[in-house]
Design an enzyme around this catalytic site. Structure first.
Site, PDB file in Angstrom:
ATOM      1  N   ARG A   1     -10.796  11.654 -68.648  1.00  0.00           N
ATOM      2  CA  ARG A   1     -10.314  10.516 -69.609  1.00  0.00           C
ATOM      3  C   ARG A   1      -9.306  10.537 -70.487  1.00  0.00           C
ATOM      4  O   ARG A   1      -8.412  10.009 -70.844  1.00  0.00           O
ATOM      5  CB  ARG A   1     -11.642   9.701 -70.317  1.00  0.00           C
ATOM      6  CG  ARG A   1     -12.438   9.051 -69.311  1.00  0.00           C
ATOM      7  CD  ARG A   1     -13.467   7.911 -69.666  1.00  0.00           C
ATOM      8  NE  ARG A   1     -14.164   7.344 -68.769  1.00  0.00           N
ATOM      9  CZ  ARG A   1     -15.301   6.409 -68.955  1.00  0.00           C
ATOM     10  NH1 ARG A   1     -15.716   6.393 -70.024  1.00  0.00           N
ATOM     11  NH2 ARG A   1     -15.627   5.831 -67.641  1.00  0.00           N
TER      12      ARG A   1
ATOM     13  N   ARG B   1     -21.260  29.629 -56.485  1.00  0.00           N
ATOM     14  CA  ARG B   1     -20.584  30.959 -57.247  1.00  0.00           C
ATOM     15  C   ARG B   1     -20.135  31.396 -55.964  1.00  0.00           C
ATOM     16  O   ARG B   1     -20.424  31.941 -54.972  1.00  0.00           O
ATOM     17  CB  ARG B   1     -21.868  31.795 -57.511  1.00  0.00           C
ATOM     18  CG  ARG B   1     -22.745  31.398 -58.569  1.00  0.00           C
ATOM     19  CD  ARG B   1     -23.891  32.453 -58.938  1.00  0.00           C
ATOM     20  NE  ARG B   1     -24.964  31.771 -59.539  1.00  0.00           N
ATOM     21  CZ  ARG B   1     -25.036  31.739 -60.825  1.00  0.00           C
ATOM     22  NH1 ARG B   1     -24.173  31.829 -61.731  1.00  0.00           N
ATOM     23  NH2 ARG B   1     -26.350  31.165 -61.379  1.00  0.00           N
TER      24      ARG B   1
ATOM     25  N   GLY C   1     -19.519  29.449 -66.827  1.00  0.00           N
ATOM     26  CA  GLY C   1     -19.975  30.583 -67.596  1.00  0.00           C
ATOM     27  C   GLY C   1     -19.146  31.984 -67.548  1.00  0.00           C
ATOM     28  O   GLY C   1     -18.032  31.761 -67.148  1.00  0.00           O
ATOM     29  N   ASP C   2     -19.442  33.021 -67.649  1.00  0.00           N
ATOM     30  CA  ASP C   2     -18.707  34.232 -67.910  1.00  0.00           C
ATOM     31  C   ASP C   2     -18.440  34.708 -66.333  1.00  0.00           C
ATOM     32  O   ASP C   2     -16.969  34.896 -66.156  1.00  0.00           O
ATOM     33  CB  ASP C   2     -19.467  35.480 -68.322  1.00  0.00           C
ATOM     34  CG  ASP C   2     -21.028  35.851 -67.513  1.00  0.00           C
ATOM     35  OD1 ASP C   2     -21.395  35.014 -66.757  1.00  0.00           O
ATOM     36  OD2 ASP C   2     -21.647  36.745 -68.107  1.00  0.00           O
ATOM     37  N   GLY C   3     -19.010  34.226 -65.319  1.00  0.00           N
ATOM     38  CA  GLY C   3     -18.288  34.560 -63.923  1.00  0.00           C
ATOM     39  C   GLY C   3     -17.416  33.650 -63.780  1.00  0.00           C
ATOM     40  O   GLY C   3     -16.145  34.009 -63.176  1.00  0.00           O
TER      41      GLY C   3
ATOM     42  N   THR D   1     -22.970  26.741 -69.762  1.00  0.00           N
ATOM     43  CA  THR D   1     -24.497  27.624 -69.310  1.00  0.00           C
ATOM     44  C   THR D   1     -25.451  27.344 -70.284  1.00  0.00           C
ATOM     45  O   THR D   1     -25.228  27.383 -71.581  1.00  0.00           O
ATOM     46  CB  THR D   1     -23.685  29.134 -69.302  1.00  0.00           C
ATOM     47  OG1 THR D   1     -24.946  29.679 -68.962  1.00  0.00           O
ATOM     48  CG2 THR D   1     -23.009  29.586 -70.338  1.00  0.00           C
TER      49      THR D   1
ATOM     50  N   ASP E   1     -27.537  29.717 -70.615  1.00  0.00           N
ATOM     51  CA  ASP E   1     -27.780  30.859 -71.371  1.00  0.00           C
ATOM     52  C   ASP E   1     -27.215  31.062 -72.773  1.00  0.00           C
ATOM     53  O   ASP E   1     -27.688  32.064 -73.568  1.00  0.00           O
ATOM     54  CB  ASP E   1     -27.252  31.929 -70.674  1.00  0.00           C
ATOM     55  CG  ASP E   1     -28.029  32.298 -69.295  1.00  0.00           C
ATOM     56  OD1 ASP E   1     -29.186  31.527 -69.003  1.00  0.00           O
ATOM     57  OD2 ASP E   1     -27.707  33.061 -68.358  1.00  0.00           O
TER      58      ASP E   1
ATOM     59  N   MET F   1     -35.594  31.062 -68.991  1.00  0.00           N
ATOM     60  CA  MET F   1     -34.052  31.593 -68.155  1.00  0.00           C
ATOM     61  C   MET F   1     -33.392  32.351 -69.397  1.00  0.00           C
ATOM     62  O   MET F   1     -33.674  32.211 -70.592  1.00  0.00           O
ATOM     63  CB  MET F   1     -33.541  30.579 -67.645  1.00  0.00           C
ATOM     64  CG  MET F   1     -33.912  30.427 -66.082  1.00  0.00           C
ATOM     65  SD  MET F   1     -32.851  29.121 -65.472  1.00  0.00           S
ATOM     66  CE  MET F   1     -33.177  29.362 -63.837  1.00  0.00           C
ATOM     67  N   GLY F   2     -32.615  33.033 -68.899  1.00  0.00           N
ATOM     68  CA  GLY F   2     -31.634  33.995 -69.801  1.00  0.00           C
ATOM     69  C   GLY F   2     -31.398  35.297 -68.743  1.00  0.00           C
ATOM     70  O   GLY F   2     -32.094  36.228 -69.282  1.00  0.00           O
ATOM     71  N   ARG F   3     -30.441  35.381 -68.083  1.00  0.00           N
ATOM     72  CA  ARG F   3     -30.177  36.600 -67.225  1.00  0.00           C
ATOM     73  C   ARG F   3     -30.037  37.618 -68.159  1.00  0.00           C
ATOM     74  O   ARG F   3     -30.676  38.644 -67.995  1.00  0.00           O
ATOM     75  CB  ARG F   3     -29.013  36.312 -66.354  1.00  0.00           C
ATOM     76  CG  ARG F   3     -28.936  37.300 -65.344  1.00  0.00           C
ATOM     77  CD  ARG F   3     -27.666  36.940 -64.191  1.00  0.00           C
ATOM     78  NE  ARG F   3     -26.732  36.036 -65.003  1.00  0.00           N
ATOM     79  CZ  ARG F   3     -26.086  35.287 -64.115  1.00  0.00           C
ATOM     80  NH1 ARG F   3     -26.260  35.154 -62.692  1.00  0.00           N
ATOM     81  NH2 ARG F   3     -25.467  34.354 -64.709  1.00  0.00           N
TER      82      ARG F   3
ATOM     83  N   GLY G   1     -44.320  28.316 -81.652  1.00  0.00           N
ATOM     84  CA  GLY G   1     -45.265  29.169 -82.391  1.00  0.00           C
ATOM     85  C   GLY G   1     -45.859  30.144 -81.489  1.00  0.00           C
ATOM     86  O   GLY G   1     -47.045  30.696 -81.511  1.00  0.00           O
ATOM     87  N   ALA G   2     -44.976  30.851 -80.666  1.00  0.00           N
ATOM     88  CA  ALA G   2     -45.550  31.952 -79.783  1.00  0.00           C
ATOM     89  C   ALA G   2     -46.036  33.113 -80.567  1.00  0.00           C
ATOM     90  O   ALA G   2     -45.313  33.436 -81.767  1.00  0.00           O
ATOM     91  CB  ALA G   2     -44.137  32.500 -79.034  1.00  0.00           C
TER      92      ALA G   2
HETATM   93  O1  F6P Z   1     -26.763  31.860 -65.883  1.00  0.00           O
HETATM   94  C1  F6P Z   1     -27.598  30.602 -65.861  1.00  0.00           C
HETATM   95  C2  F6P Z   1     -28.781  31.048 -65.117  1.00  0.00           C
HETATM   96  O2  F6P Z   1     -29.682  29.855 -65.282  1.00  0.00           O
HETATM   97  C3  F6P Z   1     -29.560  32.105 -65.786  1.00  0.00           C
HETATM   98  O3  F6P Z   1     -30.576  32.022 -66.811  1.00  0.00           O
HETATM   99  C4  F6P Z   1     -30.348  32.572 -64.587  1.00  0.00           C
HETATM  100  O4  F6P Z   1     -30.464  34.088 -64.392  1.00  0.00           O
HETATM  101  C5  F6P Z   1     -29.212  32.421 -63.436  1.00  0.00           C
HETATM  102  O5  F6P Z   1     -28.645  31.427 -63.709  1.00  0.00           O
HETATM  103  C6  F6P Z   1     -30.051  31.755 -62.048  1.00  0.00           C
HETATM  104  O6  F6P Z   1     -29.183  31.607 -61.145  1.00  0.00           O
HETATM  105  P1  F6P Z   1     -29.353  31.170 -59.731  1.00  0.00           P
HETATM  106  O7  F6P Z   1     -29.386  29.640 -60.033  1.00  0.00           O
HETATM  107  O8  F6P Z   1     -28.305  31.423 -58.708  1.00  0.00           O
HETATM  108  O9  F6P Z   1     -30.510  31.502 -59.178  1.00  0.00           O
END
Ligand code: F6P
Length: 328
Positions: A30, A77, A107-109, A131, A133, A175-177, A191-192
């Site tokens: 837009r 990807r 994201g970074d890729g 992303t 992450d 998640m969080g590679r 409260g973990a």
């Molecule tokens: O980068 C985002 C993310 O969800 C990460 O937290 C996780 O490790 C990865 O992507 C999973 O990737 P895929 O969807 O290819 O399994």
């Protein structure tokens, strides 16, 4: 604002999808159309750039998507784009379709690809951080992070109900590679008892000390939130070692997985995506290239893509301390 010369831009989403990518796409399309720039949507990330899978997008082609999770352009990807041959094909498609600049949402890729492509072929590139992450430097948060965090929090709240009812210990993987932002913040919000993230050096002994303290204080159910990228061990090994040490504990594992990537984006993510999509087009009109649009302290900022990938937002140490104090 400097007068723009760009006539045509391409936009795509790439890498892991994130809630709010559609809102960012809508903002790019837009804003471009508002300023008289033709906008082409490229399907399936860099793969669509290589094959020329592009479609012209006007303001109406992004109607009713601001609230949708996932990405209507689809994502990928791309292995082929990692090769010089793949990038050559992509450049040829840019020429055929007369695309002068690219808005790369990912994201970074995604950004690594954009940087190489810009350096090899001089195509103007602009990144938008999308992303869950939150592991991109140059922005306080990335698009999708807030939604994913809230999804994780709601899921862990539900786990707490059953953990409490059965006096159980739960190891919950979020998640969080390579990053612990979701783990740390969802852990505090739920409260973990303990939070294990790759940014700090954890040990089984410390974890056991925490269990011991919790036991002394009469806690009989607990949640340990573990980032997917935790270096100490994965949730299966953590659970196994804990069971060996405390045979009486009733332990369960929950891996939240891709549920965290889906769903309607939160208000914060929609607003962030709208601001960054708009800012990205303005940045291109001003001639900016090989940079990423980000939001820092509520201000639009542009960071060289190289920095955005290489540097990291640091984990707030106060949060770790807060979690330790409040959990017991
Ligand atoms: O980068 C985002 C993310 O969800 C990460 O937290 C996780 O490790 C990865 O992507 C999973 O990737 P895929 O969807 O290819 O399994």
């Amino acid at each position: 604002m400097a007068e723009h010369k760009i006539k045509k831009i391409g936009v795509f989403t790439s890498g892991g999808d994130a809630p709010g990518m559609n809102a960012a796409l809508r903002a790019v399309v837009r804003t471009a159309n508002y300023f008289g720039i033709e906008c082409y949507g490229i399907r399936e990330g860099y793969n669509g750039l290589i094959t020329g899978n592009v479609t012209k997008m006007g303001p109406r082609s992004v109607s009713n998507i601001i609230n949708l999770g996932g990405t209507i352009l689809k994502s990928a990807r791309s292995e082929e784009f990692r090769t010089p041959e793949g990038r050559k094909k992509a450049y040829e498609q840019c020429k055929i379709n007369e695309i002068e600049a690219l808005v790369c949402i990912g994201g970074d890729g995604t950004f690594t690809g954009a940087k190489i492509f810009n350096e090899e072929y001089g195509v103007q590139t602009m990144g938008i951080p999308g992303t869950i992450d939150n592991d991109i430097f140059g922005t306080d948060t990335t698009i999708g992070y807030d939604t994913a965090l809230n999804t994780a929090m709601e899921a862990i709240d539900k786990i707490r109900d059953t953990a409490t009812s059965h006096n159980r210990i739960f190891f919950v993987e979020v998640m969080g590679r390579d990053a612990g932002f979701i783990a740390l913040n969802s852990g505090i919000a739920t409260g973990a008892l303990d939070i294990l993230i790759p940014e700090q050096n954890d040990s089984m002994e410390e974890l056991f000390e925490t269990f011991d303290k919790a036991g002394k204080r009469g806690k009989n159910s607990s949640i340990v939130v573990v980032a997917e990228g935790e270096k100490l061990a994965n949730v299966y090994d953590l659970a196994k070692q804990t069971k060996e040490r405390y045979p009486n504990y009733d332990i369960r594992i929950a891996i939240l997985g891709h549920i965290q990537r889906g769903g309607s984006p939160s208000c914060a993510d929609r607003v962030l995506a709208s601001r960054l999509g708009y800012g990205a087009v303005l940045g291109l009109m001003e001639g900016k290239t090989n940079v990423m649009a980000g939001m820092r302290s509520n201000e639009l900022v542009f960071t060289p893509i190289e920095e955005a990938i290489k540097k990291h937002n640091t984990i707030n140490k106060d949060l770790l301390q807060i979690s330790e104090i409040l959990a017991l």
